[in-house]
Motif scaffolding. Structure first.
Motif, short mmCIF file in Angstrom:
data_model
loop_
_atom_site.label_atom_id
_atom_site.label_comp_id
_atom_site.label_asym_id
_atom_site.label_seq_id
_atom_site.Cartn_x
_atom_site.Cartn_y
_atom_site.Cartn_z
N GLU A 1 -15.08 11.77 8.72
CA GLU A 1 -15.30 11.11 7.43
C GLU A 1 -14.20 10.08 7.18
O GLU A 1 -13.08 10.23 7.64
CB GLU A 1 -15.32 12.12 6.28
N GLU A 2 -14.53 9.04 6.41
CA GLU A 2 -13.58 8.00 6.05
C GLU A 2 -12.41 8.61 5.26
O GLU A 2 -12.61 9.47 4.41
CB GLU A 2 -14.28 6.96 5.20
N TYR A 3 -11.20 8.14 5.56
CA TYR A 3 -10.03 8.61 4.84
C TYR A 3 -9.11 7.45 4.54
O TYR A 3 -8.84 6.65 5.43
CB TYR A 3 -9.26 9.67 5.64
N ASN B 1 -4.63 2.02 3.38
CA ASN B 1 -5.18 2.00 4.73
C ASN B 1 -4.20 2.78 5.60
O ASN B 1 -3.04 2.38 5.73
CB ASN B 1 -5.31 0.56 5.21
N PRO B 2 -4.63 3.90 6.21
CA PRO B 2 -3.70 4.69 7.02
C PRO B 2 -3.05 3.90 8.15
O PRO B 2 -1.94 4.24 8.57
CB PRO B 2 -4.57 5.82 7.56
N TYR C 1 -0.45 8.87 6.26
CA TYR C 1 -0.92 10.17 6.70
C TYR C 1 -2.43 10.14 6.76
O TYR C 1 -3.08 9.30 6.13
CB TYR C 1 -0.42 11.30 5.79
N ARG C 2 -2.98 11.04 7.53
CA ARG C 2 -4.43 11.12 7.66
C ARG C 2 -4.81 12.41 8.37
O ARG C 2 -4.04 12.94 9.17
CB ARG C 2 -4.98 9.93 8.43
N PRO C 3 -6.02 12.89 8.07
CA PRO C 3 -6.49 14.05 8.82
C PRO C 3 -6.89 13.64 10.23
O PRO C 3 -7.24 12.48 10.48
CB PRO C 3 -7.70 14.53 8.02
N TRP D 1 -9.63 17.70 6.93
CA TRP D 1 -8.74 18.65 6.29
C TRP D 1 -9.11 18.83 4.83
O TRP D 1 -9.88 18.07 4.27
CB TRP D 1 -7.28 18.34 6.46
N LYS D 2 -8.55 19.87 4.25
CA LYS D 2 -8.70 20.13 2.82
C LYS D 2 -7.31 20.02 2.23
O LYS D 2 -6.37 20.68 2.69
CB LYS D 2 -9.26 21.54 2.60
N GLU D 3 -7.16 19.16 1.22
CA GLU D 3 -5.84 18.89 0.65
C GLU D 3 -5.85 19.03 -0.87
O GLU D 3 -6.85 18.75 -1.53
CB GLU D 3 -5.36 17.48 1.01
N TYR D 4 -4.72 19.47 -1.38
CA TYR D 4 -4.42 19.46 -2.80
C TYR D 4 -3.20 18.56 -2.94
O TYR D 4 -2.33 18.55 -2.08
CB TYR D 4 -4.05 20.85 -3.31
N TRP D 5 -3.13 17.80 -4.03
CA TRP D 5 -1.94 16.98 -4.22
C TRP D 5 -1.62 16.83 -5.69
O TRP D 5 -2.46 17.03 -6.56
CB TRP D 5 -2.08 15.59 -3.57
N ILE D 6 -0.36 16.47 -5.90
CA ILE D 6 0.14 16.18 -7.24
C ILE D 6 1.14 15.04 -7.14
O ILE D 6 1.97 15.02 -6.24
CB ILE D 6 0.80 17.45 -7.85
#
Length: 191
Positions: free
Chosen positions: A82-84, A96-97, A144-146, A152-157
């Motif tokens: 998938e696009e990231y 853009n990674p 960064y990128r999966p 990947w599954k990510e949480y961020w703050i």
């Protein structure tokens, strides 16, 4: 492993200060890690892995007096190939990674599934796997990128303030060592 938790409700979000003992290959240190997240019911449906719109939070004077202001918070699942990053991000956060970016605030990302790559100007390149957190610093180039084969599954703050600035100045966090392997922790995910 989990130390103290102090909850302070500010508007629609909860600030949780979690202390962890982080055992690294060459040394052990007690490090404070800030996990600041919206209540899960306001952010995403964990049963279907669907995401509500990404939250960009207006800062105010009261937050600044607290010493920690939250700028953004989110969760997303990126499948294989998938696009990231997804194009639904605010323009100032979209990147853009291949080129990377520089942010005006700190961001803490927690990867709970999959793997990928993080590269920073001062910290070099790191292979990221499920159970890793990485801290992005204001003014520090990063990308960064999966991994396209896993996603990947990510949480961020995203956050800023004197509270975190003081901890960086005291050496608790460093641009040279932005990755913390804490493993999967259901308590953190459910905050």
């Amino acid at each position: 492993m989990l130390g103290t938790q102090i909850y302070y409700e500010l508007h629609d979000y909860i600030v949780c200060f979690l202390a962890f003992n982080i055992n690294l290959l060459t040394f052990s240190a007690v490090t404070s890690i800030f996990i600041i997240k919206l209540a899960p019911s306001k952010l995403c449906n964990h049963n279907t892995n669907t995401m509500e719109p990404i939250k960009y939070i207006a800062q105010n004077e009261r937050d600044e007096q607290w010493g920690l202001t939250v700028c953004s918070v989110g969760y997303q699942k990126v499948g294989a190939d998938e696009e990231y990053p997804p194009q639904k991000h605010n323009q100032e956060y979209l990147f853009n990674p291949a080129n990377g970016r520089v942010l005006p605030e700190y961001q803490l990302l927690y990867i709970v599934e999959g793997e990928g790559i993080l590269q920073t100007r001062h910290g070099g390149q790191h292979n990221i796997k499920a159970g890793d957190m990485f801290l992005l610093f204001p003014g520090e180039w990063h990308t960064y990128r999966p991994d396209p084969s896993t996603g990947w599954k990510e949480y961020w703050i995203g956050f800023s303030g004197t509270n975190i600035d003081n901890r960086v100045q005291a050496g608790f966090f460093s641009v040279e060592k932005p990755v913390y392997t804490i493993g999967y922790n259901e308590t953190i995910v459910e905050l």
